[in-house]
Write an enzyme that holds these catalytic residues in place. Structure first.
Site, mmCIF file in Angstrom:
data_model
loop_
_atom_site.group_PDB
_atom_site.id
_atom_site.type_symbol
_atom_site.label_atom_id
_atom_site.label_comp_id
_atom_site.label_asym_id
_atom_site.label_seq_id
_atom_site.Cartn_x
_atom_site.Cartn_y
_atom_site.Cartn_z
ATOM 1 N N CYS A 247 57.432 42.803 57.080
ATOM 2 C CA CYS A 247 56.496 41.836 56.491
ATOM 3 C C CYS A 247 57.112 40.441 56.372
ATOM 4 O O CYS A 247 57.342 39.798 57.383
ATOM 5 C CB CYS A 247 55.985 42.365 55.150
ATOM 6 S SG CYS A 247 54.453 41.601 54.593
ATOM 7 N N HIS A 332 53.691 47.887 56.934
ATOM 8 C CA HIS A 332 54.558 48.562 55.957
ATOM 9 C C HIS A 332 54.781 50.023 56.315
ATOM 10 O O HIS A 332 53.960 50.876 55.965
ATOM 11 C CB HIS A 332 53.941 48.470 54.556
ATOM 12 C CG HIS A 332 54.047 47.112 53.957
ATOM 13 N ND1 HIS A 332 55.067 46.750 53.090
ATOM 14 C CD2 HIS A 332 53.282 46.012 54.107
ATOM 15 C CE1 HIS A 332 54.899 45.491 52.734
ATOM 16 N NE2 HIS A 332 53.832 45.022 53.341
ATOM 17 N N GLU A 334 56.787 51.977 54.958
ATOM 18 C CA GLU A 334 57.018 52.744 53.720
ATOM 19 C C GLU A 334 55.710 53.038 52.995
ATOM 20 O O GLU A 334 55.691 53.774 52.008
ATOM 21 C CB GLU A 334 57.979 51.996 52.799
ATOM 22 C CG GLU A 334 57.376 50.958 51.873
ATOM 23 C CD GLU A 334 56.848 49.722 52.587
ATOM 24 O OE1 GLU A 334 56.097 48.947 51.960
ATOM 25 O OE2 GLU A 334 57.178 49.517 53.779
#
Length: 357
Positions: A247, A332, A334
């Site tokens: 990001c 993302h 995660e």
């Protein structure tokens, strides 16, 4: 109590006040996730913004503190269609209303969030005010809205001092530009010893600790505001240490190596964004939260080449750096909230560290 959302184009929405009663001016953005509102609220990338949730019912499973992505919520304000007054879930520890009040975050419920989202998609992200003052004067409010900028928000969200998550595997230096907890957790679960560094840590200090890999985290704001951080990332790029960036970290690495970034019309925020791996042609559904993007027209192919692109609008979603153990993604892996499709990228990072030993 009545509350009002005033946009800088003069549009006014009337609803009910939730959370704090204070008045705020912020950048209004929308998130399309159907669940995971607590993870959205506690994502530091929302600092300096007020978030509109497009899903119509928010708060129905309450607040479970274990699901937080940081110690506190970060948005300036919160905008929903309907707030659940009586949450029902065996893990529920609090209501979303109490959570907003505790952290002095104002919000507005009962407005047409679909109409608001259509305005932001057609006209682009704009600033707005949430207020309970029914005597507001539009001619006084609008100039204040046009003046607002998110400013240098990374310094608000980064950790204050270095901290270590013990592990028996590779040593990873995680640069905290507003990192969600699950980034460190995803590495730690793979055995890594993760050392989290404040955003403005000098590259020399990080390299002196002899990490096996470096992680550049997500974070809020305009990447071009982070001038001193970009200078340190240039030094990390020049080292031979493998680097994985997510990001804001992805944007900062691009700026550090001569590419440019630009603001998007309304950004990508939600858990349903398709991204295509340009090497394999495979498409993954990803979690995203960003309002800026890397301009691939400014890339030097001898430095980096596109690795992922957004299926919807063809914007860049990742870069592979030529001749370097460096790859970066705009989305993302995660998740939290969002799909786990791209979690394999952490495994790719682990292999990069093994190869470079």
């Amino acid at each position: 109590m009545k509350a009002f959302l005033i946009l800088e184009d003069g549009t006014v929405f009337t609803g009910t006040s939730i959370g704090s009663k204070k008045e705020i001016i912020s950048e209004i953005v929308f998130n399309t996730s159907m669940t995971g509102y607590l993870e959205v609220l506690t994502d530091p990338s929302y600092a300096g913004q007020a978030v509109c949730m497009t899903y119509p019912l928010i708060g129905n499973y309450g607040i479970c503190h274990e699901d937080q992505e940081s110690l506190r919520p970060w948005p300036d304000g919160y905008i929903v269609r309907e707030i659940s007054r009586i949450p029902s879930n065996f893990r529920c520890e609090d209501t979303i209303q109490n959570f907003l009040k505790r952290y002095d975050i104002p919000g507005i419920a009962g407005i047409d969030t679909r109409a608001l989202t259509k305005i932001l998609r057609e006209k682009g992200t704009m600033n707005g005010m949430i207020t309970t003052n029914a005597d507001y004067k539009l001619e006084e409010v609008l100039p204040k809205l046009k003046e607002y900028t998110t400013g240098r928000v990374v310094e608000r969200v980064t950790c204050e001092e270095k901290k270590v998550l013990k592990g028996s595997g590779p040593k990873v230096a995680l640069m905290d530009f507003g990192a969600k907890d699950n980034i460190a957790r995803s590495l730690n679960q793979r055995g890594c010893q993760v050392t989290v560094y404040p955003a403005f840590t000098k590259a020399e200090e990080i390299l002196k600790d002899d990490p096996d890999g470096i992680m550049l985290s997500n974070g809020p704001g305009d990447p071009k505001e982070c001038t001193s951080i970009i200078e340190e990332i240039k030094k990390l790029y020049d080292s031979q240490v493998p680097i994985f960036a997510i990001c804001l970290g992805h944007q900062l690495m691009a700026l550090a190596t001569g590419a440019d970034t630009r603001k998007m019309k309304y950004g990508h925020r939600g858990g349903n964004h398709p991204v295509k791996d340009l090497e394999t042609g495979r498409v993954y559904i990803s979690s995203q939260n960003h309002g800026y993007m890397v301009d691939t027209d400014t890339l030097d192919p001898q430095v980096a080449v596109p690795a992922f692109e957004n299926v919807n609008d063809k914007t860049n979603e990742g870069l592979k750096y030529t001749g370097k153990n460096i790859f970066t993604v705009q989305f993302h892996p995660e998740a939290c909230p969002g799909p786990q499709d791209s979690g394999y990228l952490f495994d790719r990072f682990m292999k990069m560290m093994e190869v470079s030993e």
